[in-house]
Scaffold this active site. Structure first.
Site, PDB file in Angstrom:
ATOM      1  CG  LEU A 187      10.999  -6.851   5.686  1.00 41.91           C
ATOM      2  CD1 LEU A 187      10.620  -6.692   7.155  1.00 41.91           C
ATOM      3  CD2 LEU A 187      10.231  -8.012   5.067  1.00 41.91           C
ATOM      4  CG  ASP A 188       7.529  -3.785  -0.151  1.00 43.39           C
ATOM      5  OD1 ASP A 188       8.614  -3.874  -0.749  1.00 43.39           O
ATOM      6  OD2 ASP A 188       6.451  -4.229  -0.589  1.00 43.39           O
ATOM      7  NE  ARG A 189       6.952   4.136   2.972  1.00 44.54           N
ATOM      8  CZ  ARG A 189       6.306   5.060   2.279  1.00 44.54           C
ATOM      9  NH1 ARG A 189       6.943   6.129   1.855  1.00 44.54           N
ATOM     10  NH2 ARG A 189       5.014   4.909   1.973  1.00 44.54           N
ATOM     11  CB  THR A 202       6.263  -4.907   4.882  1.00 38.30           C
ATOM     12  OG1 THR A 202       5.504  -4.840   3.673  1.00 38.30           O
ATOM     13  CG2 THR A 202       6.138  -6.292   5.484  1.00 38.30           C
TER      14      THR A 202
END
Length: 657
Positions: A72-74, A76
């Site tokens: 997951l993106d940082r 998100t």
């Protein structure tokens, strides 16, 4: 005595409540926003993988293995799954690679309008400048069902195609209130920034996503809500769900939230959440002073909380107590004390610094802790392994600007063999860093006798040779002019003036005078030298600051070969939708293209300063007066202090940012 950080409660390796499910094969966590899945740099320890492994070891697990199949993106939040046994990897990998894992996200957007309540997005994604992606609408987007089999067969070729990687996402409207909406998203492919860039491409950028033009929000409002797959050991269907964070409902309601309305418990919770985001700094083991709360960037406007060893310093900004928008003093102080610090100090910074007649008055800076025990009058904190003397009860200043921590680290890395000039040096933090980095000589300049004596103490604490690393009590402007006339040259110059300053002979405003000041500094750079220039004046935007520096370099006859913006430390997050309060630029110059100054002698190179111990560094305007027993620094103009978060203006002299 060197107080240590009490880490056990504020900075645990991992919060047990983050674990959604666990068995012999899998562990599923609810990742908070702001945590990277894995370390972005080799020496970082604040990613989910590193922290979860430390937690597993800490509870006595014999094996801390974690298999990564999902990222997951940082920024998100939501469901993140790992395998606990290598034997489970193959079955899980087949599902992710075969796109049989069903992922469900929730995103907050504005401007949904009269769009269809559900649909399918098809784009080709290609890299764009600045680390972003760009979405190109896929031809024949209405035929997605007929082409699905072909997409699966050609998945390996999509990544290499000139048209970019295919991205497919299905969306459904969950809820709408006025202009704002929550969307359910089900990606059928897994591309970099897929959901963010696809929604932006159709005019619905996710709230809190400045990279793609999203509306202002306290965080990126994208949440991994559910993950469905077959259990790798049994093959049975498994579903893992994460509750939607409260920030989504608050944003959808569009109601202005008062973060202090919930009283001490709510403010304490916000402070603990902010502390969680400082895990990497606090647990690195080499730093005992950091910012715990940075105003609106951490959801508590007009408040900052700094941690010094075992004590906290709370600063209140802006309106007076009881006025609209003012944080309730006792609520904030009680909440801070409940974090477990030995004592809590208070600094009060009014909206207009001119009302401060004496920065040491009890109404602005009580000398003793207002909650718990007081600290010694002065003690030592550690920053990246270096000692710095601080005084928590000595007016609005403490002796160190915590927002410059990473810039001091950069100076340390650049200083080997260099001759360094530190201007507006305050207590000499950059000079200490330069000495630790192997600078062969340094000159530390500040107009305050008390500050320069404090700088000498800090330099002595790291064993700096007084003959090579001199301190100078002087007004910077005339000192720079005299230094240019004397042919002084430096390999590295640090220029970090206050936003406003007044001395007996001069007045300085960064908004109007920074360019002239920078030109004087550029004239002292040796060929190939570097200038680290900083300002925390809110009226100077980053682009304007860079223009000032370019114009100053041209005026000084310097050829700037690189101008690099430097990021702030992670414990100083910007207010949502606002630029960082601190602008830092590292300018590197080549050979001079014009005389440094009219009538100035040619550069003499960069000889080390050699001065008999206790003697002035240079004659005349460059003379150093460094009586060790000098009184503590007083503001040149009353109340002078560099301001902290959400402060509407900058004051005339230094203090806690």
């Amino acid at each position: 005595m060197i107080p240590r950080l009490a880490l056990s409660e504020l900075f645990p390796d991992f919060h047990p409540e983050w674990i959604l499910a666990e068995d012999e094969d899998l562990i599923v966590v609810d990742k908070p926003a702001g945590l990277s899945t894995h370390a972005p740099e080799a020496d970082r320890i604040d990613d989910v993988v590193t922290r979860l492994r430390a937690f597993l070891r800490g509870r006595g697990d014999a094996d801390d293995y974690l298999g990564i199949h999902q990222r997951l993106d940082r920024d998100t939040s939501g469901v993140l799954l790992f395998t606990r046994r290598r034997e489970a990897n193959a079955a899980l990998a087949r599902q992710f690679e075969g796109r049989t894992v069903q992922k469900t996200y929730v995103a907050a957007v504005s401007g949904f309008g009269d769009r269809a309540p559900k649909g399918t997005l098809r784009h080709r994604l290609v890299p764009a400048p600045g680390g972003a992606m760009r979405a190109i609408a896929e031809a024949g987007a209405g035929r997605e069902e007929r082409g699905r089999g072909r997409e699966e067969r050609g998945a390996g070729r999509e990544e290499r195609g000139a048209g970019g990687a295919l991205a497919i996402t299905r969306y459904r409207l969950l809820e709408r209130r006025g202009d704002r909406a929550l969307l359910e998203l089900r990606p059928e492919t897994g591309r970099t920034h897929q959901l963010r860039v696809q929604l932006a491409a159709i005019g619905l950028p996710i709230a809190g996503d400045p990279l793609y033009g999203g509306a202002e929000a306290p965080r990126l409002l994208l949440h991994a809500a559910e993950l469905r797959l077959e259990h790798p050991a049994t093959g049975a269907p498994a579903a893992f769900r994460s509750q939607l964070p409260a920030a989504f409902e608050a944003w959808l309601a569009a109601a202005p939230a008062d973060p202090y309305a919930g009283g001490v418990a709510a403010v304490e919770r916000a402070m603990r959440e902010a502390a969680e985001r400082r895990y990497g700094v606090a647990r690195a083991g080499d730093t005992t002073a950091l910012r715990l709360v940075h105003g609106a960037g951490d959801g508590l406007p007009f408040v900052s909380v700094d941690l010094y060893g075992e004590h906290l310093v709370v600063a209140l900004f802006g309106a007076g107590e009881g006025e609209p928008g003012a944080p309730p003093r006792d609520v904030v102080l009680d909440a801070a004390h409940r974090l477990g610090a030995r004592g809590v100090y208070l600094k009060v910074r009014p909206k207009h610094a001119s009302v401060i007649v004496d920065a040491r008055r009890e109404e602005f800076a009580p000398r003793h802790a207002v909650r718990g025990e007081s600290a010694p009058d002065d003690f030592t904190v550690i920053e990246h392994g270096l000692p710095f003397k601080v005084r928590l009860g000595d007016g609005l200043s403490t002796g160190i600007f915590l927002d410059q921590r990473e810039n001091r680290r950069r100076v340390r890395e650049l200083a080997r063999g260099a001759r360094v000039l530190n201007l507006f040096a305050y207590t000499g933090g950059f000079s200490v860093a330069a000495v630790a980095g192997g600078a062969r000589a340094s000159v530390t300049v500040d107009v305050s006798r008390g500050a320069i004596a404090w700088a000498r103490d800090n330099l002595d604490a790291v064993g700096a040779d007084p003959a090579a690393h001199v301190v100078v009590e002087a007004d910077v402007f005339p000192w720079l002019k005299a230094a240019a006339q004397a042919g002084e040259r430096f390999d590295l110059i640090v220029l970090d003036p206050p936003s406003f300053a007044t001395t007996k002979k001069s007045r300085f405003s960064a908004a109007s005078d920074f360019g002239a000041l920078a030109a004087l500094a550029f004239r002292l750079l040796a060929p190939g030298g570097r200038l680290l220039a900083c300002t925390n004046h809110r009226g100077i935007a980053r682009a304007k600051f860079r223009r000032h520096l370019h114009e100053a370099a041209r005026e000084a006859g310097c050829d700037v070969v690189q101008m690099k913006d430097l990021p702030d430390p992670i414990d100083f997050p910007s207010e949502p939708g606002a630029e960082s309060h601190l602008k830092s630029v590292l300018a590197s110059v080549g050979a001079a293209t014009a005389p440094a100054a009219k009538g100035a002698p040619a550069a003499k190179g960069a000889p080390a300063v050699r001065t008999p111990k206790g003697a002035p560094a240079v004659k005349g305007a460059l003379a150093a007066r460094t009586s060790k027993g000098a009184p503590a620094a007083r503001s040149a103009k009353p109340g002078g202090a560099r301001r902290g978060p959400a402060a509407p203006a900058r004051s005339s002299r230094r203090g806690a940012r």
